[in-house]
Design an enzyme around this catalytic site. Structure first.
Site, mmCIF file in Angstrom:
data_model
loop_
_atom_site.group_PDB
_atom_site.id
_atom_site.type_symbol
_atom_site.label_atom_id
_atom_site.label_comp_id
_atom_site.label_asym_id
_atom_site.label_seq_id
_atom_site.Cartn_x
_atom_site.Cartn_y
_atom_site.Cartn_z
ATOM 1 N N SER A 71 84.892 65.100 67.305
ATOM 2 C CA SER A 71 85.209 63.800 67.999
ATOM 3 C C SER A 71 84.650 64.093 69.470
ATOM 4 C CB SER A 71 86.795 63.785 68.184
ATOM 5 O OG SER A 71 87.197 62.860 68.946
ATOM 6 N N TYR A 96 95.523 66.986 70.625
ATOM 7 C CA TYR A 96 94.380 66.491 69.651
ATOM 8 C C TYR A 96 93.105 67.101 70.233
ATOM 9 C CZ TYR A 96 91.064 63.509 67.420
ATOM 10 O OH TYR A 96 90.069 62.930 66.705
HETATM 11 P P1 NAP Z 1 92.172 57.420 59.134
HETATM 12 O O1 NAP Z 1 91.639 56.157 58.601
HETATM 13 O O2 NAP Z 1 93.305 57.707 59.559
HETATM 14 O O3 NAP Z 1 91.500 58.475 57.899
HETATM 15 C C1 NAP Z 1 91.999 59.763 57.962
HETATM 16 C C2 NAP Z 1 91.798 60.439 56.519
HETATM 17 O O4 NAP Z 1 92.350 61.918 56.722
HETATM 18 C C3 NAP Z 1 92.756 59.734 55.401
HETATM 19 O O5 NAP Z 1 91.879 59.551 54.358
HETATM 20 C C4 NAP Z 1 93.805 60.879 55.188
HETATM 21 O O6 NAP Z 1 94.261 60.782 53.948
HETATM 22 C C5 NAP Z 1 93.041 61.981 55.534
HETATM 23 N N1 NAP Z 1 93.877 63.286 55.603
HETATM 24 C C6 NAP Z 1 94.914 63.097 56.833
HETATM 25 N N2 NAP Z 1 95.686 64.269 56.486
HETATM 26 C C7 NAP Z 1 95.405 64.945 55.326
HETATM 27 C C8 NAP Z 1 95.706 66.267 54.720
HETATM 28 N N3 NAP Z 1 96.841 66.774 55.055
HETATM 29 N N4 NAP Z 1 95.084 66.335 53.508
HETATM 30 C C9 NAP Z 1 94.128 65.587 52.949
HETATM 31 N N5 NAP Z 1 93.308 64.521 53.592
HETATM 32 C C10 NAP Z 1 94.296 64.382 54.876
HETATM 33 O O7 NAP Z 1 91.091 58.024 60.492
HETATM 34 P P2 NAP Z 1 89.494 58.100 60.544
HETATM 35 O O8 NAP Z 1 89.175 57.491 61.798
HETATM 36 O O9 NAP Z 1 88.832 57.665 59.388
HETATM 37 O O10 NAP Z 1 89.453 59.804 60.794
HETATM 38 C C11 NAP Z 1 88.556 60.615 59.979
HETATM 39 C C12 NAP Z 1 88.203 61.729 61.064
HETATM 40 O O11 NAP Z 1 87.497 61.311 62.177
HETATM 41 C C13 NAP Z 1 89.215 62.439 61.514
HETATM 42 O O12 NAP Z 1 88.848 63.902 61.459
HETATM 43 C C14 NAP Z 1 89.671 62.126 62.782
HETATM 44 O O13 NAP Z 1 89.820 62.963 63.755
HETATM 45 C C15 NAP Z 1 88.098 61.585 63.447
HETATM 46 N N6 NAP Z 1 87.703 60.871 64.231
HETATM 47 C C16 NAP Z 1 88.161 59.721 64.191
HETATM 48 C C17 NAP Z 1 87.854 58.852 65.599
HETATM 49 C C18 NAP Z 1 88.435 57.233 65.802
HETATM 50 O O14 NAP Z 1 88.579 56.837 66.628
HETATM 51 N N7 NAP Z 1 88.853 56.759 64.332
HETATM 52 C C19 NAP Z 1 87.244 59.328 66.673
HETATM 53 C C20 NAP Z 1 86.723 60.660 66.592
HETATM 54 C C21 NAP Z 1 87.019 61.293 65.632
HETATM 55 P P3 NAP Z 1 95.461 60.598 53.065
HETATM 56 O O15 NAP Z 1 96.501 60.310 54.269
HETATM 57 O O16 NAP Z 1 95.267 59.955 52.004
HETATM 58 O O17 NAP Z 1 95.797 62.309 52.878
#
Ligand code: NAP
Length: 248
Positions: free
Chosen positions: A134, A147
């Site tokens: 991130s 975070y």
């Molecule tokens: P999201 O839609 O909430 O997706 C998060 C994913 O992580 C879900 O598929 C969830 O699956 C999985 N997850 C959470 N806890 C888990 C566990 N204990 N075991 C296995 N899987 C788990 O959010 P996203 O934005 O796509 O996030 C993906 C990545 O991008 C993360 O690392 C986040 O920190 C990073 N990121 C996001 C943003 C943003 O603005 N959205 C910005 C920078 C970085 P289940 O709940 O089904 O397990």
């Protein structure tokens, strides 16, 4: 290496957002995708759509990671994507359970998956680990310490691997997104959809597909080309704390 079977990409957190979009995109690029997450109903749907393999995975549980890795016969690409944020407390008001969730998921989850699959990645002869960190991996902001510290640690872990495996047939790419409209903010705010929507109000955020596009570019370069770190943000976002918004 056998060339007849398709290259395999393991995507963690494939049930939503960036992970689901990346799995779809890599399947289009010709990879067999292995889909890991806790919500297996969603994985089953995505597997039907992509021809991939759904496997239950909780990255915070070492036994679950072991069972998952044992089912992965071949691994050419690992996308360490599972993760997220909980809460916006100041350090003075820090909630240890939220911190544990963030460190277990983002940091130790990445450690566990990478450790479990590195032997197969190296054995593939052309392995690639992509870790989704991130802008919070290089910047801090008030109310974000749980975070930002977890993402800094995840990034440090990932960058260390690059040096430790120099000379081996495996690449390491960190993808550091800014604002992406996924379930991320809903998870962070405990299901408060109104508060989550406000994060993206007045600007056009990235989508999961935008980040998947960048990941797909990195993993489809010739095998001697290593994109070390890619930061990708909406045009209207300058940093973790500064964005241009209309209508405010
Ligand atoms: P999201 O839609 O909430 O997706 C998060 C994913 O992580 C879900 O598929 C969830 O699956 C999985 N997850 C959470 N806890 C888990 C566990 N204990 N075991 C296995 N899987 C788990 O959010 P996203 O934005 O796509 O996030 C993906 C990545 O991008 C993360 O690392 C986040 O920190 C990073 N990121 C996001 C943003 C943003 O603005 N959205 C910005 C920078 C970085 P289940 O709940 O089904 O397990």
């Amino acid at each position: 290496m056998p060339t007849s079977s398709p290259r395999t990409a393991v995507v963690t957190g494939a049930s939503s957002g960036i992970g689901a979009a990346t799995a779809r995109r890599l399947a289009q690029e010709g990879f067999h995708v292995v889909l890991g997450a806790r919500r297996t109903d969603r994985l089953a749907e995505l597997a039907a759509e992509t021809g991939g393999t759904p496997i239950a995975l909780d990255v915070t549980d070492a036994d679950s990671v072991d069972r998952f890795a044992a089912e992965v016969a071949r691994c050419d690409v690992l996308i360490n994507n599972a993760g997220g944020a909980k809460g916006t407390n100041t350090v003075a008001a820090a909630d240890e359970d939220e911190w544990r969730w963030m460190w277990e998921t983002n940091v130790l989850g990445t450690l566990r998956l990478t450790k479990a699959l590195l032997p197969k990645l190296v054995a593939s002869g052309n392995g690639h680990v992509v870790t989704v960190t991130s802008v919070a991996a290089s910047q801090i902001y008030d109310g974000g310490s749980g975070y930002t510290s977890a993402k800094h640690a995840q990034s440090a872990l990932h960058q260390t691997l690059r040096g430790e495996h120099l000379g081996e047939p495996v690449r390491f790419t960190e993808v550091a997104p800014g604002m992406v409209e996924t379930e991320f903010s809903e998870v962070r705010f405990g299901g408060d959809t109104e508060r989550a929507a406000a994060v993206y109000r007045g600007l056009t955020p990235l989508t999961g597909d935008d980040v998947a596009d960048v990941i797909a570019f990195a993993v489809t370069r010739p095998e001697h080309v290593n994109l070390d770190r890619i930061e990708v943000k909406p045009r209207d976002q300058h940093s973790a704390t500064r964005a241009h918004r209309t209508g405010n």
